[in-house]
Design a protein around this motif. Structure first.
Motif, mmCIF file in Angstrom:
data_model
loop_
_atom_site.group_PDB
_atom_site.id
_atom_site.type_symbol
_atom_site.label_atom_id
_atom_site.label_comp_id
_atom_site.label_asym_id
_atom_site.label_seq_id
_atom_site.Cartn_x
_atom_site.Cartn_y
_atom_site.Cartn_z
ATOM 1 N N CYS A 1 -16.583 -54.008 -37.086
ATOM 2 C CA CYS A 1 -17.747 -53.157 -36.859
ATOM 3 C C CYS A 1 -17.316 -51.914 -36.099
ATOM 4 N N PRO A 2 -18.102 -50.827 -36.192
ATOM 5 C CA PRO A 2 -17.827 -49.688 -35.319
ATOM 6 C C PRO A 2 -18.224 -50.019 -33.881
ATOM 7 N N VAL A 3 -17.481 -49.489 -32.939
ATOM 8 C CA VAL A 3 -17.745 -49.686 -31.515
ATOM 9 C C VAL A 3 -17.779 -48.321 -30.842
ATOM 10 N N ALA A 4 -18.813 -48.065 -30.056
ATOM 11 C CA ALA A 4 -18.908 -46.813 -29.306
ATOM 12 C C ALA A 4 -18.228 -46.983 -27.961
ATOM 13 N N LEU A 5 -17.221 -46.166 -27.704
ATOM 14 C CA LEU A 5 -16.534 -46.148 -26.414
ATOM 15 C C LEU A 5 -16.955 -44.861 -25.708
ATOM 16 N N PHE A 6 -17.900 -45.008 -24.776
ATOM 17 C CA PHE A 6 -18.487 -43.847 -24.110
ATOM 18 C C PHE A 6 -17.694 -43.477 -22.863
ATOM 19 N N LEU A 7 -17.461 -42.179 -22.704
ATOM 20 C CA LEU A 7 -16.681 -41.652 -21.590
ATOM 21 C C LEU A 7 -17.606 -40.883 -20.647
ATOM 22 N N PRO A 8 -18.005 -41.479 -19.536
ATOM 23 C CA PRO A 8 -18.871 -40.762 -18.593
ATOM 24 C C PRO A 8 -18.247 -39.449 -18.136
ATOM 25 N N GLY A 9 -19.073 -38.412 -18.084
ATOM 26 C CA GLY A 9 -18.564 -37.079 -17.802
ATOM 27 C C GLY A 9 -17.867 -36.934 -16.467
ATOM 28 N N ASP A 10 -18.249 -37.736 -15.465
ATOM 29 C CA ASP A 10 -17.611 -37.584 -14.151
ATOM 30 C C ASP A 10 -16.372 -38.458 -13.994
ATOM 31 N N LEU A 11 -15.927 -39.124 -15.059
ATOM 32 C CA LEU A 11 -14.696 -39.915 -14.989
ATOM 33 C C LEU A 11 -13.522 -39.253 -15.696
ATOM 34 N N THR A 12 -13.788 -38.304 -16.563
ATOM 35 C CA THR A 12 -12.749 -37.764 -17.449
ATOM 36 C C THR A 12 -11.504 -37.330 -16.699
ATOM 37 N N ASP A 13 -11.691 -36.571 -15.610
ATOM 38 C CA ASP A 13 -10.547 -36.039 -14.859
ATOM 39 C C ASP A 13 -10.120 -36.932 -13.697
ATOM 40 N N ARG A 14 -10.836 -38.026 -13.495
ATOM 41 C CA ARG A 14 -10.504 -38.895 -12.359
ATOM 42 C C ARG A 14 -9.159 -39.558 -12.569
ATOM 43 N N PRO B 1 -17.049 -47.624 -19.780
ATOM 44 C CA PRO B 1 -16.376 -47.807 -18.494
ATOM 45 C C PRO B 1 -17.120 -47.088 -17.377
ATOM 46 N N THR B 2 -17.105 -47.684 -16.210
ATOM 47 C CA THR B 2 -17.709 -47.040 -15.043
ATOM 48 C C THR B 2 -16.711 -46.881 -13.905
ATOM 49 N N ASP B 3 -15.470 -47.287 -14.138
ATOM 50 C CA ASP B 3 -14.424 -47.208 -13.117
ATOM 51 C C ASP B 3 -13.134 -46.783 -13.805
ATOM 52 N N PRO B 4 -12.471 -45.744 -13.339
ATOM 53 C CA PRO B 4 -11.228 -45.311 -13.984
ATOM 54 C C PRO B 4 -10.199 -46.431 -14.113
ATOM 55 N N ALA C 1 -23.224 -39.421 -20.325
ATOM 56 C CA ALA C 1 -23.777 -38.984 -19.039
ATOM 57 C C ALA C 1 -22.885 -39.483 -17.903
ATOM 58 N N PRO C 2 -22.865 -38.791 -16.797
ATOM 59 C CA PRO C 2 -22.055 -39.227 -15.657
ATOM 60 C C PRO C 2 -22.498 -40.591 -15.132
ATOM 61 N N VAL C 3 -21.560 -41.292 -14.528
ATOM 62 C CA VAL C 3 -21.886 -42.562 -13.870
ATOM 63 C C VAL C 3 -22.900 -42.324 -12.760
ATOM 64 N N ALA C 4 -22.806 -41.160 -12.103
ATOM 65 C CA ALA C 4 -23.693 -40.846 -10.986
ATOM 66 C C ALA C 4 -25.148 -40.677 -11.403
ATOM 67 N N GLY C 5 -25.385 -40.482 -12.684
ATOM 68 C CA GLY C 5 -26.763 -40.341 -13.159
ATOM 69 C C GLY C 5 -26.866 -39.315 -14.253
ATOM 70 N N PRO C 6 -27.871 -39.432 -15.119
ATOM 71 C CA PRO C 6 -28.002 -38.520 -16.252
ATOM 72 C C PRO C 6 -28.389 -37.112 -15.824
#
Length: 576
Positions: free
Chosen positions: A148-161, A126-129, A100-105
């Motif tokens: 262990c497995p680790v989830a690295l989540f990419l907020p949708g509004d950061l991808t192109d930042r 991450p919440t900051d590029p 979900a985006p950092v700005a909100g779900p």
């Protein structure tokens, strides 16, 4: 300028990750493109659960951190079974997933962090590029150090930042890149990243550790028949050589859990597998042990075969880095298998511990040779007939036809007893037992893809039941498309065999677990594989013909097996 997605991908590649498995969607497609541009080999799966199982299997076969990538929401949800299996197996996989985006779900978003946490998977979000590199390195370090497995989540509004500056990933500062590229079992205790002790069990003082070692030495001094049992934790600690040396010094016999199968391959004192898969001659020797030193194993019910494998009077010492003390353990030592074994070897000389004559006596009596010959030397009544082949006859006949350098991949189910009994593996990396940790089925075909991609120097031999094969069928196409050398053996009894044998006698409705035959050979040919239907051993001529042509591509054996043959491990548990 560098985008957030590009920075993450380049950092993963810079940490030494060279394989990724996934299925793209809006939440990860740009990050996946950045991975391939960074030189990471990408395998496109047909289902996100398959992609996760592939990454898990690739780690198990290579010992290297691997990436699984999916989109957000349903993409992550589809990984749940395979992700839980990886978590319980302590597989170092980075799950690169949209979020979900950092700005909100958004309306369709779910709480992905809560889902991951429910499976025991730590999350880096991450919440900051500008923290992309540091956060990615942290995810890889956590996967490596904590296994262990680790989830690295990419907020949708950061991808192109774009990043305001391009930080340089420097895992070299703590040798993370070197650690990630070493072969499995190659790390010494000094080189291996430390695995933190849980906060609830703080590290013990040196005096307490010394007291425990003194207690082990006291037990060794009184032991007449010591057995060293190695589990997956011992293999991952690089303890194979030191445990062999310790066993030679003590005159001990050697055995492994299923997950460490092959760790003592070809050693003259090796008994093979401990538990329900042990051959009767090997089990008899294990039952004679009066002291068991168990390194890197949880001593679970499967390893102990429901309490049947060891003498109730035998003393058991458990040496492990993690988990609670097993009920069967008389003494539990929190420590690294290789480190503790090294100290014991030094202390045995310093304290003048006598060498047991048990090994030589077992060799002289022929008991060790009988254990080494295993199930292959034991006759069985052939239950073949009516167009179906006895699974023992099938598996035994296949054994000499398989390439020596192989990775055996198992799905879950009743059939697992046969490959475990008759097909040895070169080392623990040569066995990928999917579903064992989470008690699931359906991950075997996907696991074959991960093993085949990760270890192209070995032929992948996948054994699956008909139920698990149909559950994970889309990834047979992925396996064929990969072009890797793979032999798929489908044990088709047209039923869920474990439930058939365990629950039908207790009143289960057979109609809920029996099915008509599936033409797996026709399906495999439709995907582009070579395939034959096996109803007798004559059809197995297809295997040497395939190997004579270089064992290229996928060969599937659609084996119609007799339903009524009960595997010994289950027969013992059911008292039949």
């Amino acid at each position: 300028m560098t985008t957030f997605a590009t920075a993450v991908a380049r950092t993963l590649a810079g940490c030494g990750i060279d394989h990724a498995f996934g299925l793209v969607g809006g939440g990860n497609i740009l990050a996946t493109a950045a991975l391939t541009r960074a030189g990471v080999h990408y395998t496109a799966a047909r289902h996100e659960g398959g992609a996760m199982a592939m990454a898990d299997a690739c780690f198990r076969a290579t010992g290297r951190v691997t990436v699984c990538t999916t989109t957000h929401g349903p993409g992550l949800a589809n990984t749940a079974t395979a992700l839980a299996e990886a978590a319980k197996n302590r597989s170092a996989v980075v799950l690169l997933c949209g979020d979900a985006p950092v700005a909100g779900p958004r309306a369709h978003d779910i709480d992905q962090s809560a889902l991951a946490a429910s499976l025991g998977v730590p999350v880096v979000r991450p919440t900051d590029p500008d923290t992309a590199v540091a956060d990615t390195v942290r995810a890889v370090r956590t996967a490596t150090a904590d296994q262990c497995p680790v989830a690295l989540f990419l907020p949708g509004d950061l991808t192109d930042r774009e990043l305001s500056a391009v930080p340089v990933a420097s895992p070299q500062a703590d040798r993370t890149d070197e650690i990630l590229t070493l072969p499995p079992g190659a790390l010494t205790d000094r080189e291996r990243p430390p695995v933190p002790v849980p906060a609830a069990s703080p590290p013990r003082a040196r005096t307490e550790e010394s007291a425990e070692l003194d207690e082990i030495l006291t037990l060794l001094a009184g032991a007449r028949r010591p057995l060293l049992l190695a589990g997956l934790g011992a293999w991952r600690s690089g303890a194979a050589k030191i445990l062999t040396d310790l066993g030679d010094r003590l005159g001990a016999l050697l055995a492994t859990t299923v997950m460490a199968n092959g760790m003592f391959a070809a050693h003259p004192a090796a008994l093979g597998l401990c538990g329900g898969f042990a051959s009767p001659p090997a089990a008899a020797l294990m039952g004679e042990a009066d002291l068991v030193l168990a390194f890197g194993t949880s001593l679970g019910d499967f390893t102990l075969h429901g309490g049947r494998i060891l003498d109730p009077a035998a003393r058991v010492v458990q040496i492990t880095l993690e988990g609670a003390r097993a009920p069967r353990a008389d003494l539990a030592v929190r420590g690294d298998a290789a480190a503790v074994a090294t100290r014991l070897l030094d202390a045995a000389d310093a304290h003048g511990i006598a060498r047991s004559p048990w090994r030589e006596r077992a060799a002289a009596s022929g008991a060790l040779q009988a254990a080494a010959d295993g199930w292959a030397a034991l006759p069985h009544p052939d239950a073949s007939g009516g167009g179906r082949i006895d699974p023992r006859t099938l598996t035994r006949a296949l054994a000499p036809l398989l390439p020596a350098e192989r990775t055996v991949v198992l799905d879950g189910g009743h059939f697992i007893g046969w490959p475990a009994m008759y097909w040895p593996v070169p080392d623990p990396a040569g066995l990928v037992f999917t579903g064992a940790a989470f008690q699931s089925i359906g991950l075997g075909l996907a696991g074959a893809v991960g093993a085949a991609v990760g270890r192209p120097d070995r032929t992948t031999v996948a054994a699956v039941g008909d139920g698990g094969a149909l559950m994970g069928l889309p990834e047979l196409e992925t396996l064929v498309r990969s072009g890797r050398s793979a032999l798929v053996v489908v044990y088709d009894d047209a039923s869920y065999g474990f439930e058939e044998h365990m629950y039908v006698p207790r009143g289960a409705d057979p109609a809920t677990l029996r099915f008509g035959d599936t033409d797996f050979a026709a399906v495999a040919r439709a995907f582009g594989a070579r395939a034959v239907t096996v109803r007798d051993t004559a059809a197995l001529d297809a295997v040497p013909e395939w190997t004579a042509r270089g064992a290229r591509g996928t060969l599937l054996l659609d084996c119609k097996i007799s339903r009524g043959v009960l595997a010994p491990f289950l027969s013992d548990l059911l008292g039949r």
